[in-house]
Design an enzyme around this catalytic site. Structure first.
Site, short mmCIF file in Angstrom:
data_model
loop_
_atom_site.label_atom_id
_atom_site.label_comp_id
_atom_site.label_asym_id
_atom_site.label_seq_id
_atom_site.Cartn_x
_atom_site.Cartn_y
_atom_site.Cartn_z
N ASP A 9 0.86 -1.17 0.00
CA ASP A 9 0.00 0.00 0.00
C ASP A 9 0.90 1.24 0.00
O ASP A 9 2.11 1.14 0.27
CB ASP A 9 -0.88 -0.04 1.26
CG ASP A 9 -1.73 1.20 1.42
OD1 ASP A 9 -2.40 1.59 0.45
OD2 ASP A 9 -1.69 1.80 2.52
N ASP A 11 -0.17 5.14 1.03
CA ASP A 11 -0.40 6.12 2.09
C ASP A 11 -0.58 5.42 3.44
O ASP A 11 -1.43 4.54 3.60
CB ASP A 11 -1.62 6.97 1.77
CG ASP A 11 -1.48 7.68 0.42
OD1 ASP A 11 -0.37 8.13 0.11
OD2 ASP A 11 -2.48 7.76 -0.32
#
Length: 203
Positions: A9, A11
């Protein structure tokens, strides 16, 4: 040949959480992440970014803004020897999207569309310096993120899902149901240590 892949991922996992981040001047890489990613590369993993970007769907910024930020992030990581092999983003949202971006797509995590696309492009030889015909070694690949949608996307692709305590991770851990993730670590560095031991022990 089967390749070990770390799906990541963005953020809250690689960089500090900034709501609807799209400006390079607001990007702050989480301390210790470049070192962790560099170690994963040394262990022979490919690094693939898979990120939901609902800000595009909502009209807060354009796909070009996202692509520029991702390129800036990758260049910053490359200077640390921790560059990403491929970057994928989902610009859709099933309810809040505007126009063509309002879609119940297969790429928005927790669906595994971005991971599947990476596997397809790996096999087609679209990864730099990797010949066609390679596959993802699911038994030795992992999805790392700070949300349950990340780890569940990993499960939906058939790989281990590791929840990190950065970003929203601590709250997500409290809300998680049994089986939502396979392991939890406060930092990416700790997760990499666990992966390295697991790979060394042949688990």
């Amino acid at each position: 040949m089967a390749r070990k892949v770390i799906f990541l991922d963005r953020d809250g996992t690689i960089n500090e959480e900034v709501r609807y981040l799209h400006r390079s001047e607001e990007l702050r890489i989480i301390p210790g992440v470049p070192e962790a990613l560099r170690r994963l590369r040394e262990l022979g993993f490919l690094l693939v970014l898979v990120t939901n970007q609902a800000g595009i769907a909502r009209g807060y910024y354009a796909e070009a803004d996202c692509e520029r930020l991702n390129a800036y992030l990758n260049e910053t990581l490359r200077r640390e020897g921790a560059g990403l092999d491929r970057v994928y983003y989902c610009p859709h949202h099933p309810e809040k999207g505007i126009g063509v971006y309002r879609r119940d797509c297969d790429c928005r995590k927790p669906k595994p569309g971005m991971l599947r696309r990476a596997a397809e492009e790996l096999q087609l030889g679209r990864f730099e310096n990797i010949p066609a015909g390679e596959t993802v070694d699911r038994a030795h690949s992992y999805m790392l993120g700070d949300k349950r949608i990340d780890t569940i996307a990993g499960h939906n692709f058939g790989i281990q899902g590791i929840l990190l305590g950065s970003g929203y991770g601590r709250t997500e851990r409290e809300l998680a149901a049994p089986g939502d993730y396979d392991a939890y670590f406060e930092s990416m560095g700790e997760a990499v240590g666990w992966i390295e031991k697991r790979e060394r022990d042949g688990s």
